[in-house]
Write an enzyme that holds these catalytic residues in place. Sequence first.
Site, mmCIF file in Angstrom:
data_model
loop_
_atom_site.group_PDB
_atom_site.id
_atom_site.type_symbol
_atom_site.label_atom_id
_atom_site.label_comp_id
_atom_site.label_asym_id
_atom_site.label_seq_id
_atom_site.Cartn_x
_atom_site.Cartn_y
_atom_site.Cartn_z
ATOM 1 N N SER A 136 0.775 -1.682 0.124
ATOM 2 C CA SER A 136 0.177 -0.122 -0.133
ATOM 3 C C SER A 136 1.321 1.314 -0.444
ATOM 4 O O SER A 136 1.205 0.996 1.309
ATOM 5 C CB SER A 136 -0.756 0.127 0.875
ATOM 6 O OG SER A 136 -1.835 1.094 0.981
ATOM 7 N N LYS A 162 -0.888 -1.433 -4.329
ATOM 8 C CA LYS A 162 -3.018 -0.425 -4.013
ATOM 9 C C LYS A 162 -2.132 0.872 -4.088
ATOM 10 O O LYS A 162 -0.776 0.964 -3.177
ATOM 11 C CB LYS A 162 -3.072 -0.491 -3.023
ATOM 12 C CG LYS A 162 -3.394 -0.256 -2.192
ATOM 13 C CD LYS A 162 -4.441 -0.689 -1.110
ATOM 14 C CE LYS A 162 -4.115 -0.011 -0.171
ATOM 15 N NZ LYS A 162 -5.136 -0.700 1.760
ATOM 16 N N LYS A 164 -2.937 5.343 -2.744
ATOM 17 C CA LYS A 164 -3.876 5.827 -1.714
ATOM 18 C C LYS A 164 -4.583 6.815 -2.812
ATOM 19 O O LYS A 164 -3.454 7.436 -3.836
ATOM 20 C CB LYS A 164 -3.731 6.683 -1.333
ATOM 21 C CG LYS A 164 -3.164 5.334 -0.002
ATOM 22 C CD LYS A 164 -4.181 4.826 0.421
ATOM 23 C CE LYS A 164 -3.716 3.894 2.040
ATOM 24 N NZ LYS A 164 -5.271 3.552 2.534
ATOM 25 N N ASP A 189 -7.072 2.366 -3.051
ATOM 26 C CA ASP A 189 -7.713 2.995 -1.793
ATOM 27 C C ASP A 189 -8.276 4.616 -1.675
ATOM 28 O O ASP A 189 -8.073 4.827 -1.766
ATOM 29 C CB ASP A 189 -6.901 2.187 -1.063
ATOM 30 C CG ASP A 189 -8.167 2.118 0.740
ATOM 31 O OD1 ASP A 189 -9.103 2.324 0.311
ATOM 32 O OD2 ASP A 189 -7.033 1.431 1.654
ATOM 33 N N GLU A 214 -11.067 0.755 -3.367
ATOM 34 C CA GLU A 214 -11.198 0.015 -1.355
ATOM 35 C C GLU A 214 -12.634 1.472 -1.080
ATOM 36 O O GLU A 214 -11.242 2.674 -1.421
ATOM 37 C CB GLU A 214 -9.752 -0.071 -0.920
ATOM 38 C CG GLU A 214 -10.305 -0.712 0.811
ATOM 39 C CD GLU A 214 -8.513 -0.437 0.713
ATOM 40 O OE1 GLU A 214 -8.052 -1.169 0.048
ATOM 41 O OE2 GLU A 214 -8.444 -0.699 2.835
ATOM 42 N N ASP A 239 -13.290 -1.797 3.721
ATOM 43 C CA ASP A 239 -12.348 -2.212 4.342
ATOM 44 C C ASP A 239 -13.293 -1.264 5.745
ATOM 45 O O ASP A 239 -13.950 -2.657 6.463
ATOM 46 C CB ASP A 239 -11.408 -1.163 4.148
ATOM 47 C CG ASP A 239 -10.553 -0.980 5.357
ATOM 48 O OD1 ASP A 239 -10.298 -1.856 6.324
ATOM 49 O OD2 ASP A 239 -8.981 -0.512 4.688
ATOM 50 N N LYS A 263 -9.465 -6.216 8.361
ATOM 51 C CA LYS A 263 -8.158 -6.202 9.517
ATOM 52 C C LYS A 263 -8.216 -6.858 10.806
ATOM 53 O O LYS A 263 -9.370 -6.692 11.274
ATOM 54 C CB LYS A 263 -7.513 -4.767 9.336
ATOM 55 C CG LYS A 263 -8.097 -4.304 8.159
ATOM 56 C CD LYS A 263 -7.446 -2.602 8.907
ATOM 57 C CE LYS A 263 -7.123 -2.316 6.993
ATOM 58 N NZ LYS A 263 -6.998 -1.268 6.921
ATOM 59 N N GLY A 291 -3.946 -4.028 5.801
ATOM 60 C CA GLY A 291 -2.563 -3.462 6.937
ATOM 61 C C GLY A 291 -3.138 -1.974 7.609
ATOM 62 O O GLY A 291 -3.321 -1.507 7.246
#
Length: 370
Positions: A136, A162, A164, A189, A214, A239, A263, A291
């Site tokens: 990420s 991934k 952001k 995400d 996400e 998530d 998670k 994570g």
Amino acid sequence: MIIRRVELREIHLTLLHPFETSFGRTMERRIILVRVEDVDGREGWGECVAEEGPFYSEEWTESAWAVMDQFLAPLVIGAAIESAEVVDGLFAHVRGNRMAKAAIETAVWDLDAHRRHLPLWKLLGGTREEIACGVSIGLQPTPSALLEKIERELSAGYQRIKIKIKPGHDLALVEAVRARFPDIPLMVDANSAYRLSDAPMIRELDRFKLMMIEQPLGHDDIVQHARLQREIATPICLDESIRSSDDALHAIEVGACRIINIKLGRVGGHMEARRVELVCRERAIPVWCGGMLEAGIGRAHNIALSTLSGFTLPGDVSASARYWDEDIIDPPVTVTNRGTIVPPSGPGIGFAVKRDRIEKLTVRSKVIKA
Ligand code: OSB
Ligand code: MG
């Protein structure tokens, strides 16, 4: 097992690189570690993933400390615990506070696995001898800085990237990444940064063949995600919205997502994480392990969880060296050049806890006993 002592400690650990999402920027982590000890002197370790402020979820370091200290630790001390499977039941009448619950619950799982001389991942029912890893990557100061980071992670072998996104840093950013890396397994995400009215922009992401998007919408929303999923081809992965196996069931039933990120902290520990995995596996919804910028103990628990058979997609579980100059476990978590982690064969979490290092990083501690 009978637990006679719960130790809380807060450590401060500085990330090697700041991590930025749509909701904020982190440089120094304030992490609560939990050590449980049974009457035979065996120990287990857990890590609380609550962050420094109530922005990803309502929990944060201070709230988690208070709840563990005043409510949760007293519930496990002196109780007859035949197996770690009963701990989440002991906590059931305490509402929410799942990250606090998970920190203690996972510590008891480590202790239980030690007591049975089993690797934690085997005790959990894991079957994968190797888990697939992705990374990420936080928001970067410039698109070229992002491309450089991606390049580095791909050459290290990671199986998916991934990135952001947030309003104003979305379409053009993904377009730049795809221009340079047309075929890599890529996902985005948004950490709840959009609204349903952004659906036309989100639909434009379809042309970039992302593995998933996400948590585009509200942190506690399911219904609007279902509407959005009907309007876009890219699979939605939830998530923040999935805090329990019931949430997973509801989200799947209304078509709010096609993939779920699990998670441990967000769902309250290993027991509930396994229930989410089962709900998803029975409905052919792939899951992967998320994570929360964990230090080694949390990372080790994530590795154990990721060995369950439903974890068919690469997770955000990556090498210690991406986060810390020195981890709190020995050896640190490393990733093969195939972008995998081999779960350890030793008992419990399978990594040695570096007591001296933890001692040096500790800013406060508290012992709760009968
Ligand atoms: O949304 O997955 C997330 C980190 C902190 C809070 C939320 C998230 C993340 C990450 C980082 O994406 C995952 C990691 O590398 O630990
Ligand atoms: Mg996320």
